[in-house]
Design a protein around this motif. Structure first.
Motif: not given
Ligand SMILES: Nc1ncnc2c1ncn2[C@@H]1O[C@H](COP(=O)(O)OP(=O)(O)OP(=O)(O)O)[C@@H](O)[C@H]1O
Ligand SMILES: [Mg+2]
Lengths: 365, 273
Positions: A37-39, A43-45, A159-161, A192-194
């Motif tokens: 998903g977008p920033s 996601k992190t939450t 998390d966005e590694p 990821t946001h990619d």
């Protein structure tokens, strides 16, 4: 499928801000699952709620059948690879990897073997004695992976590694991470946001917007059958064309401005088809140019090349269809013997009616 | 441009004058400490180490040194401990009126010491606390803690919060994560804070003068000695030793702080030197 991780009705507020909206999610054993998903979409939450770093304000998290309410992060069968990697800078590589093992009551030899094995697995065999703060970004990331995997968690949370790595390293690590996951068989949840990264690596992907999950599907499913315009636009490229859905004697028919009409099948829409204004989605590769001398395609429209981007293997054209203001994007493989059109050239555009996706409502596209 | 250059020149002159003004008296200290005369005046009459030798057989001086050491060590420990708590709270937790509370804690940094000393004296007399080393320690903790917080804040702030979460994620308790990850990483800051607080307490005069009872601290003892002109060179000798020791300790504190920054591979920010 008995779910290893099950979230139901998960809610999270930061003050008045609704960070997680009614999340329902089931993730199976051994699955490579991505949250895309977008920033700022949460996601992190969501990942931290599974790890035990954020307490939910509603709903539940079950891992392996156990309710995780009130279970702190250090007693959950999950381990996390942080975005910053969080490598302990005052310890050596081996001490970092051994950090979580100290509580397991292993004898020194077994522990050293496990640490060595984990470092070997991530391609850092022989790096044990190095000082952690002297590692490169890619190496830190591997240490973080080894440190988490050596504990053999049921779930590895990432998390966005790869976001801190340069492009080349990122592409290499995508492949390695995927192989590693198949090798250890542990459930991976990747944030990821990619979209490309998510498509390449995942078994299934949950697409999040504004704290809610919009769609959960396989990469092919998401790409071929996006449930909403938002998802269609976020994953890959998509043209949005306006028109109407008409009900005829042989079922529903799409009438699209600039392209023409074509029959519709029920599976071309996420919701049941109804007659009325609609937006039609179409991927660039489902549109193609018909060159001079080629036979007329079954569904063909006329237009003019408005812009062109040449990529070597592919050319992306912006074509203004006759009678439509907004140009459509189409992609062509550059075959030998086929011309590359220039801006201003007349273009014949063939389109594949089966690739149409119907989104209800006229929209503004 | 000429205006700017002229301004820069003025500043340079100012800086030089300032430094001379600040350090000239301190430079005089060792000069007269080695001067072979009881009269503190130029021209110098000869080199001697006699005054340093005389230092060795003054029991009152020795007891003042011990009192000062005791007060400085205890002050350093208490104010560093308070500093750790405050710095951790400031960097880790959100609480209402945080900025205001931190501001109030830092105020003793700018209050005139004489005001602090007199106020404390009034308070202690009111609550019936007898003047002793304890009252000096309380006063010194009050003025040292802001320095400790300033140093420790830097150490705590440069830590990535996910380090602590990672330790917990790997199975540690909250205390375990603090002890095994946070504490080693802020240790250079803690050592620097201990040394700074020790030095401040060791050299402090006004508060000690007002609040020490029958046991004078070293600076208070020195002040008393100034009444006897023939003892002046001995005081100069002692002063020389104190200045050298203070400088060494400050250098040591800064070295620890920098080593800590280097060890974590971070970039330097903050600090006093
Ligand atoms: N501790 C917090 N306090 C207040 N708001 C928060 C907190 N943590 C996150 N938020 C807010 O919740 C929203 C979701 O944050 P989150 O970190 O989950 O986003 P994300 O999807 O991971 O974004 P990114 O891709 O930028 O990392 C954001 O708007 C963020 O500002
Ligand atoms: Mg995030």
């Amino acid at each position: 499928m008995s779910a290893l991780i099950a979230l139901s009705g998960a809610q999270k507020y930061f003050g008045a801000y609704h960070a997680l909206r009614d999340i329902d999610l089931e993730i199976g054993e051994g699955e490579f699952f991505s949250l895309l998903g977008p920033s700022g979409c949460g996601k992190t939450t969501l990942l931290r709620a599974i790890a035990g770093f954020e307490a939910l304000d509603g709903g539940s998290v079950h891992i392996d059948g156990h309710d995780m309410a009130g279970v702190p992060a250090n007693r959950r069968p999950t381990n996390m690879v942080f975005q910053s990697y969080a490598i302990f800078p005052h310890l050596s590589v081996a001490e970092n990897v051994a950090f979580g093992l100290r509580k397991r009551g292993l004898d020194a030899k077994t522990q050293a073997e496990k640490v060595g094995g984990a470092l070997e697995m991530v391609g850092l065999g022989g790096y044990g004695a190095r000082a952690a703060h002297a590692l490169s970004g890619g190496q830190r990331q591997r240490v973080a992976l080894a440190r988490a995997l050596v504990l053999e968690p049921k779930v590895l949370l990432l998390d966005e590694p790869l976001s801190a790595l340069d492009r080349k390293m990122r592409e290499q690590m995508q492949g390695e991470l995927r192989r590693l996951q198949r090798h250890v068989g542990i459930t991976f949840i990747l944030v990821t946001h990619d979209q490309e990264e998510a498509l390449i690596m995942s078994d299934r992907i949950a697409v999040m917007f504004d704290g809610g999950i919009t769609q959960i599907d396989s990469p092919e499913g998401l790409y071929r059958r996006p449930a909403s315009r938002e998802v269609g636009a976020f994953i890959g490229q998509m043209n949005f064309l306006s028109g109407q859905v008409r009900s005829g004697s042989e079922g529903f028919v799409a009438q699209i401005h600039g392209l023409g009409h074509a029959p519709l099948a029920a599976d071309q829409s996420a919701e049941p088809l109804v007659a009325g204004q609609a937006t039609f989605g179409m991927r660039p590769e489902s549109l193609s140019l018909v060159f001079d001398g080629q036979a007329r395609a079954a569904s063909e429209a006329a237009g003019r090349v408005a812009d062109r981007a040449y990529y070597g293997d592919m050319t992306y054209y912006e074509v203004a269809l006759d009678g439509v203001a907004e140009p459509v994007t189409l992609s062509m493989k550059n075959m030998v013997g086929q011309p590359v059109l220039s801006v201003g050239d007349a273009a014949r555009v063939a389109w594949d009616p089966r690739a149409l996706i119907v989104f209800s409502g006229a929209g503004d596209a | 441009m000429a205006g700017v250059r002229g301004q820069g020149h003025g500043l340079r002159v100012y800086a030089v004058l300032y430094l001379v003004f600040l350090y000239a008296p301190i430079v005089l200290l060792p000069i007269f400490a080695f001067n072979d005369s009881t009269i503190i005046a130029f021209p110098l009459s000869g080199f001697t180490t006699q005054w340093f030798v005389e230092l060795a057989d003054v029991p009152a001086l020795h007891s003042a040194v011990l009192t000062s050491l005791k007060i400085a060590v205890i002050t350093a420990l208490i104010s560093t401990l308070l500093g750790i708590c405050a710095a951790r709270a400031a960097t880790r937790y959100r609480f209402p009126a945080k900025a205001g509370i931190m501001g109030v804690i830092m105020v003793p940094l700018v209050l005139p010491e004489i005001i602090v000393a007199v106020s404390l004296l009034v308070v202690f007399l009111q609550i019936g606390l007898e003047l002793s080393s304890l009252t000096v320690i309380l006063g010194h903790v009050l003025i040292c803690t802001p320095f400790c917080i300033a140093i420790l804040n830097g150490s705590f702030q440069s830590l990535d919060v996910s380090l602590e979460e990672a330790a917990v994620d790997l199975g540690e308790s909250g205390w375990g994560a603090f002890r095994l990850v946070i504490l080693p990483l802020v240790m250079p800051g803690i050592v620097a804070s201990l040394l700074i607080a020790f030095t401040i307490s060791m050299d402090e005069f006004i508060i000690a003068f007002f609040l020490s009872g029958s046991d004078p601290t070293l600076p208070v003892y020195l002040w008393g000695q100034l009444r006897f002109p023939q003892r002046l060179p001995v005081v100069m000798a002692l002063g020389t030793i104190l200045v050298v020791a203070s400088i060494l300790i400050i250098i040591l504190a800064e070295w620890f702080r920098r080593r800590g920054v280097a060890k974590r591979g971070g970039s330097d920010s903050g600090g006093f030197l």
